[in-house]
Write a protein that holds these residues in place. Sequence first.
Motif, PDB file in Angstrom:
ATOM      1  N   GLN A   1       8.970   6.334 110.270  1.00  0.00           N
ATOM      2  CA  GLN A   1       8.963   5.088 109.530  1.00  0.00           C
ATOM      3  C   GLN A   1      10.384   4.571 109.313  1.00  0.00           C
ATOM      4  O   GLN A   1      11.361   5.293 109.507  1.00  0.00           O
ATOM      5  N   THR A   2      10.489   3.336 108.891  1.00  0.00           N
ATOM      6  CA  THR A   2      11.790   2.769 108.583  1.00  0.00           C
ATOM      7  C   THR A   2      12.365   3.467 107.351  1.00  0.00           C
ATOM      8  O   THR A   2      11.623   4.026 106.532  1.00  0.00           O
ATOM      9  N   ALA A   3      13.688   3.436 107.232  1.00  0.00           N
ATOM     10  CA  ALA A   3      14.339   4.110 106.113  1.00  0.00           C
ATOM     11  C   ALA A   3      13.840   3.573 104.777  1.00  0.00           C
ATOM     12  O   ALA A   3      13.572   4.348 103.846  1.00  0.00           O
ATOM     13  N   LEU A   4      13.714   2.250 104.671  1.00  0.00           N
ATOM     14  CA  LEU A   4      13.275   1.655 103.408  1.00  0.00           C
ATOM     15  C   LEU A   4      11.882   2.121 103.039  1.00  0.00           C
ATOM     16  O   LEU A   4      11.628   2.536 101.892  1.00  0.00           O
TER      17      LEU A   4
ATOM     18  N   GLY B   1       3.349  16.565 102.061  1.00  0.00           N
ATOM     19  CA  GLY B   1       3.834  15.804 103.195  1.00  0.00           C
ATOM     20  C   GLY B   1       4.849  14.754 102.802  1.00  0.00           C
ATOM     21  O   GLY B   1       5.005  14.411 101.622  1.00  0.00           O
ATOM     22  N   LEU B   2       5.555  14.235 103.804  1.00  0.00           N
ATOM     23  CA  LEU B   2       6.459  13.112 103.631  1.00  0.00           C
ATOM     24  C   LEU B   2       6.060  12.028 104.627  1.00  0.00           C
ATOM     25  O   LEU B   2       5.565  12.340 105.710  1.00  0.00           O
ATOM     26  N   PRO B   3       6.271  10.751 104.295  1.00  0.00           N
ATOM     27  CA  PRO B   3       5.800   9.662 105.154  1.00  0.00           C
ATOM     28  C   PRO B   3       6.348   9.750 106.579  1.00  0.00           C
ATOM     29  O   PRO B   3       7.571   9.749 106.797  1.00  0.00           O
ATOM     30  N   GLY B   4       5.444   9.867 107.548  1.00  0.00           N
ATOM     31  CA  GLY B   4       5.832   9.867 108.950  1.00  0.00           C
ATOM     32  C   GLY B   4       6.547  11.113 109.428  1.00  0.00           C
ATOM     33  O   GLY B   4       7.064  11.154 110.548  1.00  0.00           O
TER      34      GLY B   4
ATOM     35  N   ALA C   1      10.973   4.732  99.874  1.00  0.00           N
ATOM     36  CA  ALA C   1      10.139   4.156  98.829  1.00  0.00           C
ATOM     37  C   ALA C   1       8.851   4.958  98.649  1.00  0.00           C
ATOM     38  O   ALA C   1       8.440   5.252  97.520  1.00  0.00           O
ATOM     39  N   SER C   2       8.216   5.315  99.766  1.00  0.00           N
ATOM     40  CA  SER C   2       6.951   6.054  99.680  1.00  0.00           C
ATOM     41  C   SER C   2       7.182   7.535  99.411  1.00  0.00           C
ATOM     42  O   SER C   2       6.409   8.176  98.694  1.00  0.00           O
ATOM     43  N   GLY C   3       8.226   8.076  99.997  1.00  0.00           N
ATOM     44  CA  GLY C   3       8.459   9.513  99.906  1.00  0.00           C
ATOM     45  C   GLY C   3       8.963   9.995  98.573  1.00  0.00           C
ATOM     46  O   GLY C   3       8.999  11.215  98.325  1.00  0.00           O
ATOM     47  N   ILE C   4       9.346   9.063  97.693  1.00  0.00           N
ATOM     48  CA  ILE C   4       9.886   9.492  96.401  1.00  0.00           C
ATOM     49  C   ILE C   4       8.860  10.284  95.593  1.00  0.00           C
ATOM     50  O   ILE C   4       9.216  11.108  94.744  1.00  0.00           O
ATOM     51  N   LEU C   5       7.571  10.064  95.887  1.00  0.00           N
ATOM     52  CA  LEU C   5       6.535  10.849  95.208  1.00  0.00           C
ATOM     53  C   LEU C   5       6.656  12.339  95.515  1.00  0.00           C
ATOM     54  O   LEU C   5       6.162  13.183  94.760  1.00  0.00           O
ATOM     55  N   HIS C   6       7.316  12.668  96.620  1.00  0.00           N
ATOM     56  CA  HIS C   6       7.517  14.075  96.993  1.00  0.00           C
ATOM     57  C   HIS C   6       8.306  14.822  95.929  1.00  0.00           C
ATOM     58  O   HIS C   6       8.158  16.045  95.792  1.00  0.00           O
ATOM     59  N   LEU C   7       9.121  14.107  95.178  1.00  0.00           N
ATOM     60  CA  LEU C   7       9.960  14.750  94.172  1.00  0.00           C
ATOM     61  C   LEU C   7       9.137  15.360  93.042  1.00  0.00           C
ATOM     62  O   LEU C   7       9.623  16.220  92.309  1.00  0.00           O
ATOM     63  N   LYS C   8       7.878  14.920  92.900  1.00  0.00           N
ATOM     64  CA  LYS C   8       7.014  15.533  91.884  1.00  0.00           C
ATOM     65  C   LYS C   8       6.832  17.025  92.119  1.00  0.00           C
ATOM     66  O   LYS C   8       6.524  17.776  91.188  1.00  0.00           O
ATOM     67  N   THR C   9       7.008  17.449  93.365  1.00  0.00           N
ATOM     68  CA  THR C   9       6.816  18.861  93.707  1.00  0.00           C
ATOM     69  C   THR C   9       7.725  19.762  92.894  1.00  0.00           C
ATOM     70  O   THR C   9       7.375  20.920  92.613  1.00  0.00           O
ATOM     71  N   ALA C  10       8.876  19.257  92.498  1.00  0.00           N
ATOM     72  CA  ALA C  10       9.823  20.060  91.724  1.00  0.00           C
ATOM     73  C   ALA C  10       9.283  20.435  90.354  1.00  0.00           C
ATOM     74  O   ALA C  10       9.800  21.354  89.708  1.00  0.00           O
ATOM     75  N   PHE C  11       8.219  19.752  89.899  1.00  0.00           N
ATOM     76  CA  PHE C  11       7.624  20.053  88.603  1.00  0.00           C
ATOM     77  C   PHE C  11       6.520  21.106  88.701  1.00  0.00           C
ATOM     78  O   PHE C  11       5.747  21.295  87.759  1.00  0.00           O
ATOM     79  N   VAL C  12       6.458  21.789  89.820  1.00  0.00           N
ATOM     80  CA  VAL C  12       5.625  22.967  90.062  1.00  0.00           C
ATOM     81  C   VAL C  12       4.137  22.645  90.176  1.00  0.00           C
ATOM     82  O   VAL C  12       3.491  23.017  91.152  1.00  0.00           O
TER      83      VAL C  12
END
Length: 360
Positions: A110-113, A134-137, A117-128
């Motif tokens: 996917q494009t960087a933008l 997954g990450l977009p694309g 924007a979509s992949g920021i939800l991945h950061l929730k993983t740090a809260f266990v």
Amino acid sequence: MRSIGDCFDAKRNNFNVLRLAAAILVLFSHSYPLTGSPYEPIYALFGGYDTGGGIAVITFFVISGFLITRSAEHQSSGDFLKARVLRIVPALATVVLIQYLILGPVFTTQTALRYFASGILHLKTAFVFFPVFGLPGVFSDLPIPAVNGSLWTLPVEAFFYLVTGILAVVSHSYRRTILIALIVTLAAFVVMSLTGFGPSHGGPKIFFGVKAYEGAKFGSYFYLGGAAWVFRDKIPMHPLIGAAAVVALVWGANAPFPFKDTVLMISFSYIVMLLAVWTPVRLSFVSSRADISYGTYLYAFPVQQTIVAVAGVGITATHLTLLAVPPTLLFAWLSSILIEQPALRLKKMSIARIPVAQEV
């Protein structure tokens, strides 16, 4: 005959070695589905009872049950909680950031933008308790389109850390309470197994990221380890009993009979404890400078996926394992030295003490 209590040495044991071996076994086992192979040799060896990765996971839970139950009994609730957070979160947050900021941008389609924007939800993983696998694309054309599929076990284990810490505070008799927790989880597992629940149908969630079947199964192993601690002076450790447990494990895995899962759980847990505390040869020197088992668990899956993405899906499971082990261990060592050990040193900072229950 010596008991677990007689054999256990807090400084010289094989717990870290067993955890590292289990983490490498997870890597080996994952090499098959990650390369699209339907065959996993350990699954066939145990009559379809469990994969190598599954056996490794229950090893983690038995060991954690023993060590966490011990810690909860001897620490204040504040110190116990702080120790668990410092053990899990800093290294987890680091690998999550590496995946989001470095690994993902390299491999996303996917494009960087759109990716950021979509992949920021991945950061929730740090809260266990909120893993995003997954990450977009990223790795979307691989047999398993995930960045770190191993992390599903972490919420389950952390859940039992919390439960055990609470039990230590509210219990009048810690030994009796751990025994009750074991009976409850075993009974729940038997009932759920007999009524059609299983890995593909885990039932309702009992906590964030934890399904009922997972809680019953892995809770049983966790509290078998916990019972090994609270009854450490009652449980004998001897190689002949261990040999009988091995026979029961191999026979039981390949011969259907009522309540065989409970027999297998007890047999397997005994073998783990025997290898950890009774074994005459202590291998603690292998991990005396750095416990890299947690880092191996965190980094193995993304390293393997990266190799498959670069080499192509045609790579064999054996080649993937051989190629993935060295960089995984390197990243695990760096994680231990640079992240985990400095974080654990913060445990020495005091927290207001809430006393835990005393054994009666």
